[in-house]
Design a protein around this motif. Structure first.
Motif, PDB file in Angstrom:
ATOM      1  N   SER A  74       0.807  -1.133   0.130  1.00 29.42           N
ATOM      2  CA  SER A  74       0.012  -0.011   0.042  1.00 29.42           C
ATOM      3  C   SER A  74       1.051   1.306   0.027  1.00 29.42           C
ATOM      4  O   SER A  74       1.883   1.211   0.103  1.00 29.42           O
ATOM      5  CB  SER A  74      -1.146   0.073   1.242  1.00 29.42           C
ATOM      6  OG  SER A  74      -0.195   0.013   2.424  1.00 29.42           O
ATOM      7  N   GLU A  75       0.183   2.277  -0.445  1.00 30.78           N
ATOM      8  CA  GLU A  75       0.888   3.607  -0.313  1.00 30.78           C
ATOM      9  C   GLU A  75       0.910   4.208   1.267  1.00 30.78           C
ATOM     10  O   GLU A  75      -0.044   4.280   1.755  1.00 30.78           O
ATOM     11  CB  GLU A  75       0.281   4.567  -1.610  1.00 30.78           C
ATOM     12  CG  GLU A  75       0.813   4.149  -2.804  1.00 30.78           C
ATOM     13  CD  GLU A  75       0.267   5.279  -3.583  1.00 30.78           C
ATOM     14  OE1 GLU A  75      -0.811   6.067  -3.413  1.00 30.78           O
ATOM     15  OE2 GLU A  75       0.939   5.825  -4.753  1.00 30.78           O
ATOM     16  N   ILE A  76       2.056   4.746   1.617  1.00 30.47           N
ATOM     17  CA  ILE A  76       2.187   5.429   2.962  1.00 30.47           C
ATOM     18  C   ILE A  76       2.639   6.817   2.700  1.00 30.47           C
ATOM     19  O   ILE A  76       3.249   7.193   1.901  1.00 30.47           O
ATOM     20  CB  ILE A  76       2.765   4.401   4.019  1.00 30.47           C
ATOM     21  CG1 ILE A  76       4.373   4.398   3.375  1.00 30.47           C
ATOM     22  CG2 ILE A  76       2.397   3.167   4.109  1.00 30.47           C
ATOM     23  CD1 ILE A  76       5.281   3.812   4.403  1.00 30.47           C
ATOM     24  N   LEU A  77       2.248   7.471   3.888  1.00 31.82           N
ATOM     25  CA  LEU A  77       2.969   9.099   3.750  1.00 31.82           C
ATOM     26  C   LEU A  77       4.195   8.876   4.533  1.00 31.82           C
ATOM     27  O   LEU A  77       4.286   8.640   5.769  1.00 31.82           O
ATOM     28  CB  LEU A  77       1.846   9.849   4.390  1.00 31.82           C
ATOM     29  CG  LEU A  77       2.029  11.163   4.098  1.00 31.82           C
ATOM     30  CD1 LEU A  77       1.784  11.812   2.829  1.00 31.82           C
ATOM     31  CD2 LEU A  77       1.091  12.194   5.178  1.00 31.82           C
ATOM     32  N   ASN A  78       5.346   9.401   3.798  1.00 30.28           N
ATOM     33  CA  ASN A  78       6.631   9.095   4.432  1.00 30.28           C
ATOM     34  C   ASN A  78       6.709  10.455   5.204  1.00 30.28           C
ATOM     35  O   ASN A  78       5.789  11.433   5.357  1.00 30.28           O
ATOM     36  CB  ASN A  78       7.720   9.009   3.617  1.00 30.28           C
ATOM     37  CG  ASN A  78       7.651  10.168   2.300  1.00 30.28           C
ATOM     38  OD1 ASN A  78       7.367  11.305   2.647  1.00 30.28           O
ATOM     39  ND2 ASN A  78       8.386   9.574   1.118  1.00 30.28           N
ATOM     40  N   PHE A  95       3.803  10.396  -0.771  1.00 33.65           N
ATOM     41  CA  PHE A  95       3.480   8.994  -0.817  1.00 33.65           C
ATOM     42  C   PHE A  95       4.393   7.949  -1.123  1.00 33.65           C
ATOM     43  O   PHE A  95       4.982   8.422  -2.308  1.00 33.65           O
ATOM     44  CB  PHE A  95       2.089   8.877  -1.511  1.00 33.65           C
ATOM     45  CG  PHE A  95       0.740   9.331  -1.066  1.00 33.65           C
ATOM     46  CD1 PHE A  95       0.212   8.443   0.152  1.00 33.65           C
ATOM     47  CD2 PHE A  95       0.381  10.666  -1.071  1.00 33.65           C
ATOM     48  CE1 PHE A  95      -0.785   8.885   0.657  1.00 33.65           C
ATOM     49  CE2 PHE A  95      -1.085  11.045  -0.280  1.00 33.65           C
ATOM     50  CZ  PHE A  95      -1.678  10.212   0.601  1.00 33.65           C
ATOM     51  N   THR A  96       4.679   7.062  -0.794  1.00 38.41           N
ATOM     52  CA  THR A  96       5.712   5.909  -1.033  1.00 38.41           C
ATOM     53  C   THR A  96       5.007   4.806  -1.041  1.00 38.41           C
ATOM     54  O   THR A  96       4.241   4.226  -0.030  1.00 38.41           O
ATOM     55  CB  THR A  96       6.853   5.977  -0.041  1.00 38.41           C
ATOM     56  OG1 THR A  96       7.437   7.141  -0.057  1.00 38.41           O
ATOM     57  CG2 THR A  96       7.869   5.001  -0.582  1.00 38.41           C
ATOM     58  N   PHE A  97       5.349   3.810  -2.032  1.00 34.71           N
ATOM     59  CA  PHE A  97       4.508   2.331  -2.193  1.00 34.71           C
ATOM     60  C   PHE A  97       5.268   1.536  -1.007  1.00 34.71           C
ATOM     61  O   PHE A  97       6.746   1.273  -1.590  1.00 34.71           O
ATOM     62  CB  PHE A  97       4.466   2.083  -3.573  1.00 34.71           C
ATOM     63  CG  PHE A  97       3.832   0.666  -3.554  1.00 34.71           C
ATOM     64  CD1 PHE A  97       2.555   0.423  -3.351  1.00 34.71           C
ATOM     65  CD2 PHE A  97       4.696  -0.363  -4.087  1.00 34.71           C
ATOM     66  CE1 PHE A  97       1.973  -0.828  -3.588  1.00 34.71           C
ATOM     67  CE2 PHE A  97       4.041  -1.737  -3.994  1.00 34.71           C
ATOM     68  CZ  PHE A  97       2.664  -1.872  -3.680  1.00 34.71           C
TER      69      PHE A  97
END
Length: 304
Positions: free
Chosen positions: A57-61, A66-68
């Motif tokens: 999933s994509e997360i907020l770094n 957004f990073t997968f």
């Protein structure tokens, strides 16, 4: 069982393993991955498993971008344990990745590693609360492998080794690059018209209502194999020939692989099930009905 798993890996296909619990299916896959020098991940399928738990999933770094975050499917060998215990939405996510060999997220496609192989297991016991795979999804698996109990001698050795801690160490005999070369060799292995024709005749004979269908197929079969059945027979036969040190497939190779290649692609109807007919029995009857010594050639363009 191990032999069929190796066949699937050489063909670059996926397999479905059916067997009761505690028959060392996980240990088998882990051992094969170690021997082939591949990465291995086990995914336990449950009713609460989501597609993102498999694919990522994509997360907020920390930079607010957004990073997968890749899921466990980004490995060489995946054990999808009890695939029928998760809802169809999650099943479909895995099967799509198996087919496309990539994962799409946020408008970006992420290729899965090569080689890539999924071994899914199903427990034939305790079917309450399960989600059986539809026929169209079963067809995506190259082989349907049945796992039985070990022989007396094998079970004796298991008891000796496990209770004494003498598991031994598995050393890699291949690398991912060498395995890809072996898969390419299977693809390039020549196959004669006789083997293609025999495989083609077996599959077409499974289809009720077709000109090639025997009387018992019209009577007892609900639906037969599609073109993937022919592809599975030919590719698996070539891989079997290579594992036996031969550079061409034979009729015997086709006959040896026909059960795991077609048992999930033939469904008996109610009349067949009432008569005690299952896919295994139908395959035995097909082997007796379709001649192996006939001279096969490509059908004419006007043939159905």
């Amino acid at each position: 069982m191990t032999f069929y798993v190796l066949l699937s890996v050489l063909c670059g296909g996926h397999s479905l393993l059916i067997g009761v619990p505690r028959l060392a299916k996980t240990l088998l896959v882990n051992t094969v991955s170690d021997a082939l020098g591949l990465n291995f991940k086990r995914i336990q399928f449950t009713p609460y498993l989501m597609p993102s738990d498999i694919l990522g999933s994509e997360i907020l770094n920390k930079d607010r971008e957004f990073t997968f975050l890749k899921g466990p499917i980004f490995s060489n060998i995946i054990l999808a344990d009890e695939i029928n215990r998760t809802p169809p939405k999650t099943q479909a996510a895995l099967l799509e990745a198996m087919q496309e060999r990539m994962v799409s997220a946020g408008g970006t496609d992420y290729e899965l590693p090569k080689p890539f192989f999924v071994l899914a297991t199903q427990n034939p016991l305790e079917q309450e609360g399960t989600y059986p795979l539809p026929e169209a999804q079963l067809d995506r698996f190259l082989l349907y492998i049945k796992v039985g109990y070990p022989s007396g001698a094998e079970e004796w050795d298991i008891a000796r080794r496990v209770t004494s801690g003498a598991f031994g160490k598995i050393d890699a005999v291949l690398t991912a690059e060498k395995l890809i070369e072996a898969q390419d060799l299977v693809t390039r292995l020549p196959v004669c018209d006789q083997v293609v024709g025999y495989s083609h005749a077996l599959v077409r004979a499974t289809r009720p209502g077709s000109p090639e269908a025997p009387e018992f197929v019209n009577k007892w079969v609900n639906w037969g194999s599609g073109p993937r059945g022919v592809l599975s027979l030919i590719s698996s036969s070539k891989a079997r020939a290579l594992l036996h040190g031969r550079y061409h497939a034979t009729i015997e190779d086709v006959q040896a692989i026909v059960a795991p290649a077609l048992r999930h692609r033939i469904a008996p109807n109610y009349a067949g099930m009432a008569s005690g007919i299952n896919s295994e029995k139908l395959i035995e009857m097909l082997l007796d009905e379709v001649p192996a010594d006939k001279t096969y050639a490509k059908p004419s363009e006007t043939a159905a």
